[in-house]
Design a protein around this motif. Structure first.
Motif, PDB file in Angstrom:
ATOM      1  N   ALA A   1      -8.196  51.333  70.668  1.00 17.76           N
ATOM      2  CA  ALA A   1      -9.593  51.374  70.247  1.00 17.76           C
ATOM      3  C   ALA A   1      -9.681  51.330  68.724  1.00 17.76           C
ATOM      4  O   ALA A   1     -10.476  50.567  68.148  1.00 17.76           O
ATOM      5  CB  ALA A   1     -10.260  52.631  70.792  1.00 17.76           C
TER       6      ALA A   1
ATOM      7  N   LEU B   1     -11.475  44.206  63.654  1.00 19.38           N
ATOM      8  CA  LEU B   1     -12.732  43.443  63.773  1.00 19.38           C
ATOM      9  C   LEU B   1     -13.550  43.560  62.490  1.00 19.38           C
ATOM     10  O   LEU B   1     -14.026  42.566  61.939  1.00 19.38           O
ATOM     11  CB  LEU B   1     -13.546  43.950  64.968  1.00 19.38           C
ATOM     12  CG  LEU B   1     -14.874  43.229  65.134  1.00 19.38           C
ATOM     13  CD1 LEU B   1     -14.632  41.794  65.561  1.00 19.38           C
ATOM     14  CD2 LEU B   1     -15.766  43.923  66.131  1.00 19.38           C
TER      15      LEU B   1
ATOM     16  N   ARG C   1     -12.573  44.426  59.476  1.00 21.99           N
ATOM     17  CA  ARG C   1     -11.941  43.865  58.286  1.00 21.99           C
ATOM     18  C   ARG C   1     -11.941  42.341  58.302  1.00 21.99           C
ATOM     19  O   ARG C   1     -11.793  41.711  57.262  1.00 21.99           O
ATOM     20  CB  ARG C   1     -10.499  44.377  58.165  1.00 21.99           C
ATOM     21  CG  ARG C   1     -10.398  45.654  57.362  1.00 21.99           C
ATOM     22  CD  ARG C   1      -9.112  46.369  57.641  1.00 21.99           C
ATOM     23  NE  ARG C   1      -8.001  45.453  57.765  1.00 21.99           N
ATOM     24  CZ  ARG C   1      -7.179  45.146  56.777  1.00 21.99           C
ATOM     25  NH1 ARG C   1      -7.347  45.678  55.616  1.00 21.99           N
ATOM     26  NH2 ARG C   1      -6.187  44.318  56.981  1.00 21.99           N
ATOM     27  N   ALA C   2     -12.087  41.772  59.482  1.00 22.76           N
ATOM     28  CA  ALA C   2     -12.006  40.314  59.564  1.00 22.76           C
ATOM     29  C   ALA C   2     -13.292  39.638  59.124  1.00 22.76           C
ATOM     30  O   ALA C   2     -13.266  38.490  58.719  1.00 22.76           O
ATOM     31  CB  ALA C   2     -11.660  39.895  60.986  1.00 22.76           C
ATOM     32  N   VAL C   3     -14.420  40.340  59.215  1.00 22.41           N
ATOM     33  CA  VAL C   3     -15.692  39.652  58.955  1.00 22.41           C
ATOM     34  C   VAL C   3     -16.244  40.096  57.599  1.00 22.41           C
ATOM     35  O   VAL C   3     -15.940  41.180  57.135  1.00 22.41           O
ATOM     36  CB  VAL C   3     -16.711  39.944  60.069  1.00 22.41           C
ATOM     37  CG1 VAL C   3     -16.190  39.443  61.384  1.00 22.41           C
ATOM     38  CG2 VAL C   3     -17.021  41.400  60.144  1.00 22.41           C
ATOM     39  N   PRO C   4     -17.033  39.218  56.967  1.00 24.54           N
ATOM     40  CA  PRO C   4     -17.615  39.590  55.680  1.00 24.54           C
ATOM     41  C   PRO C   4     -18.677  40.675  55.847  1.00 24.54           C
ATOM     42  O   PRO C   4     -19.272  40.810  56.918  1.00 24.54           O
ATOM     43  CB  PRO C   4     -18.251  38.300  55.173  1.00 24.54           C
ATOM     44  CG  PRO C   4     -18.049  37.275  56.208  1.00 24.54           C
ATOM     45  CD  PRO C   4     -17.378  37.868  57.372  1.00 24.54           C
TER      46      PRO C   4
ATOM     47  N   ILE D   1     -21.571  40.797  54.736  1.00 27.37           N
ATOM     48  CA  ILE D   1     -22.914  40.266  55.031  1.00 27.37           C
ATOM     49  C   ILE D   1     -23.175  40.258  56.527  1.00 27.37           C
ATOM     50  O   ILE D   1     -24.251  40.658  56.983  1.00 27.37           O
ATOM     51  CB  ILE D   1     -23.047  38.820  54.528  1.00 27.37           C
ATOM     52  CG1 ILE D   1     -23.213  38.798  53.039  1.00 27.37           C
ATOM     53  CG2 ILE D   1     -24.251  38.166  55.143  1.00 27.37           C
ATOM     54  CD1 ILE D   1     -23.844  37.522  52.577  1.00 27.37           C
ATOM     55  N   THR D   2     -22.198  39.808  57.311  1.00 33.14           N
ATOM     56  CA  THR D   2     -22.450  39.720  58.753  1.00 33.14           C
ATOM     57  C   THR D   2     -22.638  41.122  59.332  1.00 33.14           C
ATOM     58  O   THR D   2     -23.445  41.309  60.239  1.00 33.14           O
ATOM     59  CB  THR D   2     -21.305  39.012  59.481  1.00 33.14           C
ATOM     60  OG1 THR D   2     -20.094  39.655  59.138  1.00 33.14           O
ATOM     61  CG2 THR D   2     -21.228  37.563  59.112  1.00 33.14           C
ATOM     62  N   ILE D   3     -21.888  42.103  58.803  1.00 30.65           N
ATOM     63  CA  ILE D   3     -22.074  43.480  59.287  1.00 30.65           C
ATOM     64  C   ILE D   3     -23.484  43.954  58.946  1.00 30.65           C
ATOM     65  O   ILE D   3     -24.163  44.585  59.769  1.00 30.65           O
ATOM     66  CB  ILE D   3     -21.049  44.419  58.631  1.00 30.65           C
ATOM     67  CG1 ILE D   3     -19.645  43.889  58.828  1.00 30.65           C
ATOM     68  CG2 ILE D   3     -21.214  45.830  59.136  1.00 30.65           C
ATOM     69  CD1 ILE D   3     -18.854  44.542  59.864  1.00 30.65           C
TER      70      ILE D   3
ATOM     71  N   MET E   1     -25.886  42.351  61.140  1.00 27.74           N
ATOM     72  CA  MET E   1     -25.821  42.965  62.451  1.00 27.74           C
ATOM     73  C   MET E   1     -26.560  44.289  62.437  1.00 27.74           C
ATOM     74  O   MET E   1     -27.363  44.586  63.336  1.00 27.74           O
ATOM     75  CB  MET E   1     -24.364  43.175  62.853  1.00 27.74           C
ATOM     76  CG  MET E   1     -24.188  43.509  64.301  1.00 27.74           C
ATOM     77  SD  MET E   1     -22.467  43.617  64.726  1.00 27.74           S
ATOM     78  CE  MET E   1     -22.247  45.360  64.624  1.00 27.74           C
TER      79      MET E   1
ATOM     80  N   TYR F   1     -11.671  49.813  55.840  1.00 25.77           N
ATOM     81  CA  TYR F   1     -10.752  49.538  54.732  1.00 25.77           C
ATOM     82  C   TYR F   1     -10.018  50.793  54.290  1.00 25.77           C
ATOM     83  O   TYR F   1      -8.809  50.766  54.035  1.00 25.77           O
ATOM     84  CB  TYR F   1     -11.517  48.922  53.552  1.00 25.77           C
ATOM     85  CG  TYR F   1     -11.800  47.455  53.769  1.00 25.77           C
ATOM     86  CD1 TYR F   1     -10.964  46.496  53.229  1.00 25.77           C
ATOM     87  CD2 TYR F   1     -12.875  47.037  54.523  1.00 25.77           C
ATOM     88  CE1 TYR F   1     -11.200  45.155  53.434  1.00 25.77           C
ATOM     89  CE2 TYR F   1     -13.118  45.702  54.751  1.00 25.77           C
ATOM     90  CZ  TYR F   1     -12.279  44.765  54.201  1.00 25.77           C
ATOM     91  OH  TYR F   1     -12.511  43.437  54.430  1.00 25.77           O
TER      92      TYR F   1
END
Lengths: 375, 396
Positions: free
Chosen positions: A200, A207, A209-212, A214-216, A219, A251
């Protein structure tokens, strides 16, 4: 008596004096003209400085319009930075739309924060534990009551009216304080021997750390309201806070994991041999050593977080950058050639001071905590 | 005491709740139950919310016409295009700006990283100032600066600045000549491909010979000669030519040439400047990580200066530099999503922005965007794991 001994009968010629190893000339010889290539580079460097520094000085100081100047001064062809514009809009840059007669409340929050933070940062001041409890638990509650109002006869100030540096500081401070413990828990979970917990944590960390960011934030601002039970409204401010905190904690978790892995196995085993349970083992033996290792990494994360707070602008929050951009676009009474540049330079300087301060403090702490391996 | 009474010696058992295995199982069941119920709770809420707002879900919207404009596209784009085409346009724009940024940031970053280690005081100070200033200012702010304060303050189209090579810069971006290769140019590509194969074979042969006889062969110079020589030769005998379409100022705007929009220029420029500062620090750390004893040992083996760098220092420094370097590349790719704030039509802008707002399919759009970045990230870490395993120090 044969003359077998050799006795010098005259003095040796004095050697030439050693080449100077100190003083300005020696320093220049060593640092500026050591090799022909160095000399060429120095000449180019000096030429570059001569080319760049005078115009910059003129822009920032020489031809700049200082506070008290008027917009006409800024509109002069040769005028430099329009600091008068910054001075005139300073209140908006710091407080946003916070009502002017209530400015004492954010001011009090700033002052309390500085008062509690300063002794915590200076190593020699005693009562660190009490100080930390006050700063991390009492201070947020008091600050929230002060800023939002609605209690003790304070006027309610909705979060939509908060803005400027105030919002930047709130988001970064809350993000830093919340993401630190969450990050530690995630890191411990990732090191856990229990497969479900480990999976988990790994999935969450990787997940995020992989996305910028902005997308978080997208979301958080678009999907968080969907996730909540019908009828609950999630404050826009809270959405941004959730996004920033989740992002940073992933991070922090990775940095802390690095520290955990750097602890020799013997420390874990010795702690277990003392009969300590898992949490005591971590709290008293492992984490103090691991966190010491990773202070620079964590501070780097916090610097990144502080810079990243500017992204909340994209989901419609009013932070410092948004305040500056709004005024740059809308303050027609200050319209002049260098107005936008001055605004962004001011915002840049504010961010720079905070980030640079944090990085210097981390270097200082790193040196101080570097016990044991000193040579 | 009961164990003593039986007279049998069994291993002392922890009580039921203190047995680490049983505890582990209990903890995991509790955590799993919490996570699953949390997810179910969210799904339930979302379904209820969507039902209340009369929204449908699903990926069928990808095959509907998008009906909005995209200002900059590598693929043919019109309002009649589908949403999946919008996705591709956004993806390609992201990749384009990332590749351009990575290329220039690497060059600038290595230069500044090496400059920072220079013994020349002025050079190293300039590099330090650059790094400390750029690293401590948010990228978004820098993008705003380049886009709103610098590029928007450029002269209007009529008074464009002229740059070398028939290029122009003005409010609407940068105009550069567009190379138009003729039909014969295919042969040149073919020649280049053959030259690359030749170089690979040459390197392999030179390595084998070095291992067998100890004789060295000037691989680098020969490779450069082959690459340039063969390509130029093919270019000459095939009679290929490249025409340049030069941008020309007409009444209202430039016509012809390659027109790079200001959003692209500002984003590529900002990403390059910002990432170069981080790459420079990576490079500096990598070079400093090579023990000074290595330099001395190489010198005592009698290696020349250039060989010492090429054979001893650089390979060891690269092993330290490359993993953080790739993560900087990944960061640059992720940071290109900030283009959304200055209107560059990259993935987040086109898909999580415009498409999401038009279709209302928030979950689907954000999931797709996240999946793309997740793929980038997993690909990078897979390559890095492979690389790390390859260059790992082999110890006893």
């Amino acid at each position: 008596m044969t003359d077998i001994g050799f006795v010098r009968s005259e003095m040796v010629e004095a050697r030439p004096a050693p080449v100077r190893t100190s003083g300005a000339v020696a320093w220049m010889k060593k640092n500026l003209f050591a090799t022909p290539l160095d000399s060429v580079l120095t000449v180019f460097g000096v030429a570059f400085l001569l080319w760049v520094v005078p115009p910059l000085y003129g822009f920032f100081f020489g031809n700049a319009v200082w506070a008290g100047g008027t917009v006409e001064d800024c509109r002069v062809e040769t005028a430099g930075a329009c600091w008068a514009y910054i001075a005139a809009e300073m209140e908006f840059f710091i407080y946003g739309f916070y009502p002017a007669q209530e400015f004492w409340r954010p001011n009090l929050v700033f002052a309390l924060g500085a008062l509690l933070l300063a002794p915590l940062l200076i190593p020699k001041v005693p009562y660190k534990r009490l100080n930390a409890v006050l700063l991390l638990i009492a201070y947020p509650v008091v600050s929230y009551i002060l800023l939002a109002g609605g209690m003790f006869g304070l006027r309610v100030v909705p979060t939509e009216q908060w803005g400027g540096l105030l919002v930047t500081l709130i988001i970064s401070v809350v993000g830093i304080t919340l993401s630190f413990p969450i990050g530690i828990v995630l890191a411990l979970g990732r090191q856990s021997s229990l497969p479900i917990i480990k999976t988990a944590c790994v999935m969450f960390i990787e997940l995020i750390r992989a996305v910028p960011l902005i997308t978080i934030l997208f979301m958080a601002s678009v999907m968080l309201p969907l996730f909540m039970p019908q009828g609950t409204t999630v404050d826009k401010f809270l959405r941004a806070l959730v996004g920033v905190t989740l992002f940073t904690s992933a991070y922090v978790a990775e940095v802390v994991r690095g520290g955990l892995q750097a602890i020799p196995r013997g420390q874990y085993e010795a702690a277990a041999a003392l009969g300590l349970g898992y949490w005591r083992r971590m709290w008293f033996i492992i984490l103090p050593q691991a966190l010491k290792h990773v202070i620079p990494g964590i501070v780097n994360n916090f610097i990144a977080l502080f810079k990243d707070t500017s992204l909340v602008y994209i989901v419609g929050m009013r932070d410092l950058l948004e305040a500056v951009k709004t005024k740059n676009d809308s303050a027609i009474e200050w319209q002049s050639a260098n107005m936008a540049t001055t605004g962004y330079l001011f915002a840049g300087m504010v961010f720079w001071v905070f980030c640079f301060g944090m990085s210097r403090y981390s270097i200082f702490m790193e040196r101080r905590l570097n016990t044991g391996y000193k040579r | 005491m009961t164990t003593l009474d039986t007279g049998q010696q069994t291993a002392p058992r922890a009580s039921f709740f203190n047995d680490p295995v049983i505890r582990g199982v209990i903890y995991q069941v509790v955590v799993a139950a919490l996570i699953i119920s949390f997810i179910l709770w969210i799904i339930g809420n979302t379904a209820a919310n969507l039902a209340a707002q009369n929204k449908t879900t699903g990926f069928d919207f990808l095959w509907r016409t998008a009906g909005f404009d995209i200002s900059f596209s590598l693929l043919p784009w019109s309002r009649a295009s589908y949403y999946w085409e919008a996705f591709l346009v956004g993806l390609l724009n992201t990749v384009l700006v990332a590749v351009v940024g990575i290329f220039f940031a690497t060059i600038l970053g290595f230069t500044i990283g090496i400059a920072r280690l220079s013994t020349n005081f002025i050079v190293s100070s300039l590099a330090t100032i650059y790094i400390e200033v750029i690293r401590n200012i948010p990228l978004l702010l820098q993008l705003f600066f380049w886009y709103f304060a610098v590029l928007k303050a450029m002269p209007a189209v009529r008074n464009s600045f002229e740059l070398p090579f028939d290029s122009f810069i003005n409010q609407r971006g940068i105009m550069i000549p567009r190379p138009i290769p003729d039909e014969q140019f295919g042969f040149v590509w073919l020649g280049l491909a053959l030259a690359v194969i030749g170089v690979v074979v040459l390197r392999y042969w030179a390595k084998k010979r070095l291992e067998a006889t100890g004789q060295r062969f000037p691989v680098f110079l020969t490779s450069v000669a082959i690459l340039f020589g063969v390509t130029a030769f093919v270019f000459w005998i095939s009679g290929a030519s490249v025409a340049f379409e030069i941008p020309v100022l007409e009444r209202f705007n430039f016509r012809g040439g390659l027109q790079l929009p200001p959003e692209f220029v500002a984003l590529a420029f900002g990403l390059t400047i910002y990432t170069a500062a981080f790459i420079a620090e990576t490079v500096r750390a990598g070079i400093q990580a090579v023990n000074h004893g290595q330099t001395e040992a190489a010198a005592s083996l009698g290696l020349k200066d250039a060989d010492r760098l090429r054979l001893v220092i650089v390979p060891q420094a690269m092993r330290v530099i490359i993993p953080p370097l790739t993560s900087q590349y990944l960061n640059l790719t992720k940071n290109s999503s900030l283009g959304a704030a200055i209107g560059y039509p990259e993935l987040v802008n086109v898909f999580a922005g415009t498409s999401l707002n038009q279709t209302g399919r928030a979950i689907e759009c954000i999931a797709i965007v996240m999946l793309v970045y997740l793929t980038f990230s997993l690909l990078t870490s897979a390559i890095m794991n492979w690389y790390n395993a390859r260059v790992k120090l082999v110890e006893r």
